[in-house]
Design an enzyme around this catalytic site. Structure first.
Site, PDB file in Angstrom:
ATOM      1  N   TYR A 144      -0.834  -3.442   4.563  1.00  0.00           N
ATOM      2  CA  TYR A 144      -0.698  -4.695   3.815  1.00  0.00           C
ATOM      3  C   TYR A 144       0.052  -5.711   4.656  1.00  0.00           C
ATOM      4  CZ  TYR A 144       0.955  -8.014   0.286  1.00  0.00           C
ATOM      5  OH  TYR A 144       1.232  -9.160  -0.417  1.00  0.00           O
ATOM      6  N   GLU A 232      -2.597 -13.659   2.288  1.00  0.00           N
ATOM      7  CA  GLU A 232      -2.389 -12.243   1.957  1.00  0.00           C
ATOM      8  C   GLU A 232      -3.609 -11.440   2.393  1.00  0.00           C
ATOM      9  OE1 GLU A 232      -1.149  -9.493  -1.894  1.00  0.00           O
ATOM     10  OE2 GLU A 232      -2.251 -11.357  -2.204  1.00  0.00           O
TER      11      GLU A 232
END
Length: 429
Positions: A144, A232
């Protein structure tokens, strides 16, 4: 799988560090997945090869631009849960896999022009106008990565975790030690050394560590270039193309969510032009054009308020006395009379509205401006629902004289509690 919003990623920062993320009242531009991937690809970031189609007829021709052993077909809507969604024609799954081009085009035909219902769209669903067909990749490991603005540091912060593919808040709750945060000096930028440190934190090994660092630097450069408030990537992955598992692994951005600074729209005209408002509520779009913050809800008492906190309190007290708020509408601190009129047009366009509560606490807002806007709206629109008004603050005495002198059937209230009771009392029995 994404953390659903900038606010959620910000809460992870706030919960696990002394950083104080930006939380502002604004509507951030949201792009479709294919648009975000196009921006990433143009910046030199590794993304899957893909095409976008808007009908089944042109599908075969567009797919001939590249070959893959397997394709992923994804309905382009701004809602989560696409893979488990159902279309209004009974077709199931807004994300499908196939190795056959004909089957891919059949999937496109079942998606385009039909509404997709997911846990985020509600029963009405969202119309699918485009489908992205991309090369399917074998994901060997998911991490991530997010870049977002931080108020305390007055600049960007990179949030990273070797545990990708899940909601970042889940990782924060169960393994906070697996989340790494790196503020970036806006003058110095993201150096290769810092990018390598992040790649190491993400558990990339050998040549992949340097490759990951280079990708992170390109993402940071894009973040600055497009005036983003968030980029993101989830997952930020080690991959190989399907059917080519023996080839060297590469670092790819599989899914991306980009948010942009609305105040930079004048600099990013090409990006903001990508927003076609197709999935936005027409009333919310109209409010945006009038510089009003409006969100439609399911209740029966419309609210016109200045300030997000006061709006939330107004909705809460309406519910306390047995009513249901029909909207969130914040007119802001610099509201003009014409904006008040536009706010009323938007409010009364909702047939569920049975009463209107105006709750203004004037600081920089002039109560007289609100009063003039109210009387003008009432006269021009011939309001057919009860209007309850509570005004307090700057120029409130003049505002009350304006309302009294109008001779209009406006119900005035002394305070918020009184206003809420009167609003609920106006509802049809």
């Amino acid at each position: 799988m994404f953390a659903r919003s900038l606010a959620q990623v910000s809460r992870v920062l706030g919960k696990n560090s002394n950083l104080n993320p930006v939380v502002v009242s604004a509507r951030y531009l949201n792009l479709q997945e294919f648009q975000s991937k196009q921006l990433l690809g143009d910046a030199g970031v590794n993304v899957q090869r893909f095409v976008v189609v808007d009908n089944a007829k042109d599908c075969q021709g567009k797919m001939n631009t590249f070959h893959a052993n397997e394709y992923v077909i994804k309905a382009q809507v701004l809602a989560g849960g696409r893979g488990k969604g159902t279309f209004d024609n009974g077709f199931k799954g807004g994300v499908r896999l196939s190795r056959e081009k004909k089957e891919v085009c059949d999937f496109v035909g079942n998606m385009v022009g039909h509404k997709l219902m997911t846990h985020q769209t509600g029963e009405d669903g969202v119309m699918v106008n485009r489908v992205m067909i991309a090369e399917s990749l074998d994901i060997h490991r998911e991490t991530y990565l997010a870049i977002l603005m931080d108020r305390e540091f007055s600049g960007p912060v990179i949030v990273a975790s070797p545990d990708g593919g899940v909601e970042i808040e889940e990782v924060a709750a169960s393994h906070p030690e697996r989340i790494f945060k790196m503020p970036v000096d806006i003058k110095e930028g993201l150096t290769k050394e810092k990018a390598m440190e992040l790649a190491k934190d993400l558990d990339f090994k050998g040549p992949l560590q340097e490759s990951a660092a280079a990708q992170i630097q390109k993402l940071y450069e894009l973040f600055l270039k497009v005036d983003a408030v968030q980029i993101e990537i989830n997952p930020f992955s080690e991959t190989t193309p399907v059917g080519k598992e023996n080839e060297p692994r590469q670092v790819y951005c599989i899914d991306a969510k980009l948010n942009f600074d609305d105040f930079a729209g004048f600099r990013q005209k090409d990006i903001f032009a990508m927003d076609d408002h197709a999935e936005q509520d027409p009333s919310e779009h109209q409010a945006e054009l009038a510089n009003l913050s409006y969100i439609r809800m399911d209740g029966n008492i419309a609210c016109l308020v200045n300030g997000a906190g006061l709006a939330m309190a107004t909705m809460d007290i309406i519910k306390l006395y047995g009513g249901e708020p029909a909207n969130f509408l914040d007119v802001g601190g610099n509201v003009k009379e014409d904006q008040v009129l536009e706010a009323f047009r938007i409010i009364v366009s909702d047939p569920r509205v049975k009463a209107i509560l105006v709750n203004i606490f004037g600081g920089i807002v002039n109560c007289a401006t609100i009063a003039n806007g109210l009387t003008s709206a009432f006269q021009k629109m011939e309001l057919k629902v009860p209007l309850v008004v509570r005004l307090e603050g700057t120029n409130v005495d003049e505002a009350r004289k304006i309302l009294e002198g109008s001779k209009l059937p406006i119900i005035t209230a002394g305070d918020l509690d009184d206003a809420a009771k009167k609003s609920v009392g106006c509802l049809p029995k």
